[in-house]
Design an enzyme around this catalytic site. Sequence first.
Site, PDB file in Angstrom:
ATOM      1  N   SER A 166      -2.995  -2.033  -0.472  1.00 52.87           N
ATOM      2  CA  SER A 166      -2.671  -1.202   0.678  1.00 52.87           C
ATOM      3  C   SER A 166      -3.764  -0.191   1.043  1.00 52.87           C
ATOM      4  O   SER A 166      -3.626   0.513   2.062  1.00 52.87           O
ATOM      5  CB  SER A 166      -1.362  -0.442   0.419  1.00 52.87           C
ATOM      6  OG  SER A 166      -1.497   0.467  -0.656  1.00 52.87           O
ATOM      7  N   SER A 218      -3.520  -2.200  -5.189  1.00 56.45           N
ATOM      8  CA  SER A 218      -3.883  -1.733  -3.853  1.00 56.45           C
ATOM      9  C   SER A 218      -5.279  -1.157  -3.723  1.00 56.45           C
ATOM     10  O   SER A 218      -5.748  -0.935  -2.606  1.00 56.45           O
ATOM     11  CB  SER A 218      -2.864  -0.689  -3.371  1.00 56.45           C
ATOM     12  OG  SER A 218      -1.626  -1.297  -3.113  1.00 56.45           O
ATOM     13  N   LYS A 234      -7.232   8.237   1.426  1.00 56.15           N
ATOM     14  CA  LYS A 234      -6.141   7.439   1.989  1.00 56.15           C
ATOM     15  C   LYS A 234      -5.082   8.368   2.575  1.00 56.15           C
ATOM     16  O   LYS A 234      -4.885   9.483   2.107  1.00 56.15           O
ATOM     17  CB  LYS A 234      -5.555   6.579   0.872  1.00 56.15           C
ATOM     18  CG  LYS A 234      -4.589   5.491   1.296  1.00 56.15           C
ATOM     19  CD  LYS A 234      -4.224   4.641   0.082  1.00 56.15           C
ATOM     20  CE  LYS A 234      -3.203   3.579   0.378  1.00 56.15           C
ATOM     21  NZ  LYS A 234      -2.874   2.785  -0.830  1.00 56.15           N
TER      22      LYS A 234
END
Length: 461
Positions: A155, A179, A80
């Site tokens: 997320s 997330s 990420k």
Amino acid sequence: MTSLAELSAHQLLEGFADGRFDPVQVHDAVQAEISRREPELNTFWIRDPAESSAAAGASAERWRHGHPCGPLDGVPVTVKENIARAGVPMPSGNAAVIPVIPEHDDPITTRLREAGAVILGSTVMPDWGMLSSGVSSLHGITRSPWNPAWTTGGSSSGAGAAAAAGFGPLHVGSDIGGSIRLPGTWLGLATLKPTGGLIPLGAPYLGRAAGPLTRTAEDARLLLDVLAGPAQGDWTSLPPLGTQPRASDPSRLRIGFQPEAGDGMAVDPEVAAAVTAAVDLFADSGAEIVELPGSCSDRVLTDLDRFWRVRSLRDQQILPGDRQELTLPFIQRWVQQAAGTSGEQLMDCYHAIGTLQRRTVDLTAGCDLVLSPVAPVAAFPAEWPMPFGEQDLGMAHIGFTVPYNMSGQPAGTVNCGFTGDGRPIGLQIAGQRFTDDLVLDAMAWFETHRPASTTPVWPIG
């Protein structure tokens, strides 16, 4: 014929070992899938095809000589964008941010490199990671491989979409309230938010964890084993768990079932039915099932939401004045609702988090595992920033996930069904702290015992 891009990490490592294919062939197959689908899905912030190609070539040489350098040698992975890679800008999904360019790798990145993984690039996230979708002021909209009209969740939006699309088998996300697990449920994945501190972080924060997004529990365990263990700079990091007893079936387990979160959005009937059927499967296999109340109560989601709003309001306020309007409008409105929060109110919010920690630990204390929905609803339109569209309902959708961030207990996801229109539905499996292996065992057991009608068929699309 099965594409190399469809294979799990375990299957890739077996193929490398017996010479059926090599990391260069796998890398090329994955890059072909990325080239085909990335323009629509929008999963990557930074792609490094030349660098990853060179890494795959070096790995292929090591395998040819019978000397792989680590347990992931040649396996494609992504990280990420908020997990540091030296020299790669970190804008946190926000067009208003002047990105930090780290000089050093995050401990996660270092361990992936040492294990021989081929890092394909950094995946996208929404603004500051504070949305449960793939909507970003910087990146635009990230879309589901199942159906581009559907959200990925967030997320860890890019990581989830990459996992479901076959852009390599292993992906690392982060999770402060769901997330990792929300993309897990809305994309049909096997994911794990590990015990707090088990995977070290470059930037530890209350409730924050990093963990795997994969297509199988076995791959999630492989990635966890590589990433776990203490690291200099993360004062919250823990030593490795060591060998834990394996649970080959649930017959000796006492399992809690939380059909409701206790606060927030009501559970959609299709989600409730799929999760209940999964719980029944554990019961039919001999597990003792005990129904539990939800962990959330007493406005805790409202207080937690205000706590995060104040943090992000401060992040917004320190942006250069000419850039503040570049933040996603939804986030601008969300943070402004916290303007004027007093110190006393903020301390009340902080104490509410402590109450949630204590309640979650107390409620689950007598159980080996706890089963629940991951989210109250299935995937929503990709353009929506939250499950309730442009409305501001705060964090009404994370009542099942956020308790385990605050308690530090491990919690994973595994697909347990589909809605009538084909949207995946995830089962959350949580455990006591330091029982990550038991959670993964239960996920793997469920994968092999669930009805075929509830099993994702990869690749998608």
